[in-house]
Motif scaffolding. Structure first.
Motif, PDB file in Angstrom:
ATOM      1  N   SER A  88       0.808  -1.215   0.000  1.00 11.21           N
ATOM      2  CA  SER A  88       0.000   0.000   0.000  1.00 11.21           C
ATOM      3  C   SER A  88       0.841   1.264   0.000  1.00 11.21           C
ATOM      4  O   SER A  88       0.331   2.352  -0.259  1.00 11.21           O
ATOM      5  CB  SER A  88      -0.950   0.010   1.202  1.00 11.21           C
ATOM      6  OG  SER A  88      -0.214  -0.011   2.410  1.00 11.21           O
ATOM      7  N   TRP A 127      -1.791   2.730  -5.170  1.00 12.67           N
ATOM      8  CA  TRP A 127      -2.530   2.550  -3.932  1.00 12.67           C
ATOM      9  C   TRP A 127      -2.527   3.810  -3.097  1.00 12.67           C
ATOM     10  O   TRP A 127      -3.376   3.984  -2.232  1.00 12.67           O
ATOM     11  CB  TRP A 127      -1.921   1.390  -3.143  1.00 12.67           C
ATOM     12  CG  TRP A 127      -2.119   0.062  -3.784  1.00 12.67           C
ATOM     13  CD1 TRP A 127      -2.631  -0.164  -5.030  1.00 12.67           C
ATOM     14  CD2 TRP A 127      -1.838  -1.207  -3.239  1.00 12.67           C
ATOM     15  NE1 TRP A 127      -2.654  -1.508  -5.268  1.00 12.67           N
ATOM     16  CE2 TRP A 127      -2.173  -2.166  -4.194  1.00 12.67           C
ATOM     17  CE3 TRP A 127      -1.319  -1.624  -2.015  1.00 12.67           C
ATOM     18  CZ2 TRP A 127      -2.014  -3.525  -3.977  1.00 12.67           C
ATOM     19  CZ3 TRP A 127      -1.162  -2.985  -1.792  1.00 12.67           C
ATOM     20  CH2 TRP A 127      -1.506  -3.923  -2.761  1.00 12.67           C
ATOM     21  N   ASN A 133      -5.368  -6.662  -0.396  1.00 13.08           N
ATOM     22  CA  ASN A 133      -4.577  -6.089   0.694  1.00 13.08           C
ATOM     23  C   ASN A 133      -4.212  -7.130   1.737  1.00 13.08           C
ATOM     24  O   ASN A 133      -3.094  -7.143   2.258  1.00 13.08           O
ATOM     25  CB  ASN A 133      -5.357  -4.958   1.353  1.00 13.08           C
ATOM     26  CG  ASN A 133      -5.481  -3.750   0.455  1.00 13.08           C
ATOM     27  OD1 ASN A 133      -4.739  -3.604  -0.510  1.00 13.08           O
ATOM     28  ND2 ASN A 133      -6.435  -2.885   0.750  1.00 13.08           N
ATOM     29  N   ASN A 144      -1.434  -9.046   0.486  1.00 11.44           N
ATOM     30  CA  ASN A 144      -0.311  -8.236   0.011  1.00 11.44           C
ATOM     31  C   ASN A 144       0.109  -8.688  -1.396  1.00 11.44           C
ATOM     32  O   ASN A 144       1.294  -8.887  -1.691  1.00 11.44           O
ATOM     33  CB  ASN A 144       0.883  -8.326   0.967  1.00 11.44           C
ATOM     34  CG  ASN A 144       1.707  -7.056   0.988  1.00 11.44           C
ATOM     35  OD1 ASN A 144       1.204  -5.963   0.729  1.00 11.44           O
ATOM     36  ND2 ASN A 144       2.982  -7.193   1.299  1.00 11.44           N
TER      37      ASN A 144
END
Length: 126
Positions: free
Chosen positions: A30, A53, A75, A78
């Motif tokens: 992120s 992101w 998310n 990952n």
């Protein structure tokens, strides 16, 4: 440091689909701009699609893949994905995912990406 590992490549007939995965370890994705690139035999590495992101997940696609390729993320895992539909023989290449901590926009320049995966081969037969 970010370690990236691609998977999901293979051989597919023209018109088919594949989904590539790019799993990251070391840091959360992120905080990076993520890109997919590809390099065909004897050609330079080229930008395919990117996702930012940092700015809510906006994306940018190369003209050659618009409407066919989609980038997405998970998310919790990952992981970034590249869904490739309506594949063409000219899509044949080694596909790489990359992470950039540079700037605020999605860059199409490979040199502006800090971390790269090892690549996964995609071959589309006619």
């Amino acid at each position: 440091q970010v370690q990236l590992v691609e998977s999901g490549g293979g051989l597919v007939q023209a018109g088919g689909s594949l989904r590539l995965s790019c799993a990251a370890s070391g840091r959360t994705l992120s905080t990076y701009i993520m890109g997919w690139f590809r390099q065909a035999l004897g050609k330079e590495r080229e930008f395919v699609v990117g996702i930012n992101w940092k700015t809510g997940g906006n994306t940018y696609h190369a003209d050659s893949v618009k409407g066919r390729f989609t980038i997405s993320r998970d998310n919790a895992k990952n992981t970034v994905y590249l869904q490739m539909n309506s594949l063409k023989p000219e899509d044949t290449a080694v596909y790489y995912c990359a992470a950039s901590g540079f700037g605020i926009g999605i860059s199409t320049v490979p040199g502006l990406y800090d971390y790269w995966g090892q690549g996964t081969q995609v071959t589309v037969s006619s």
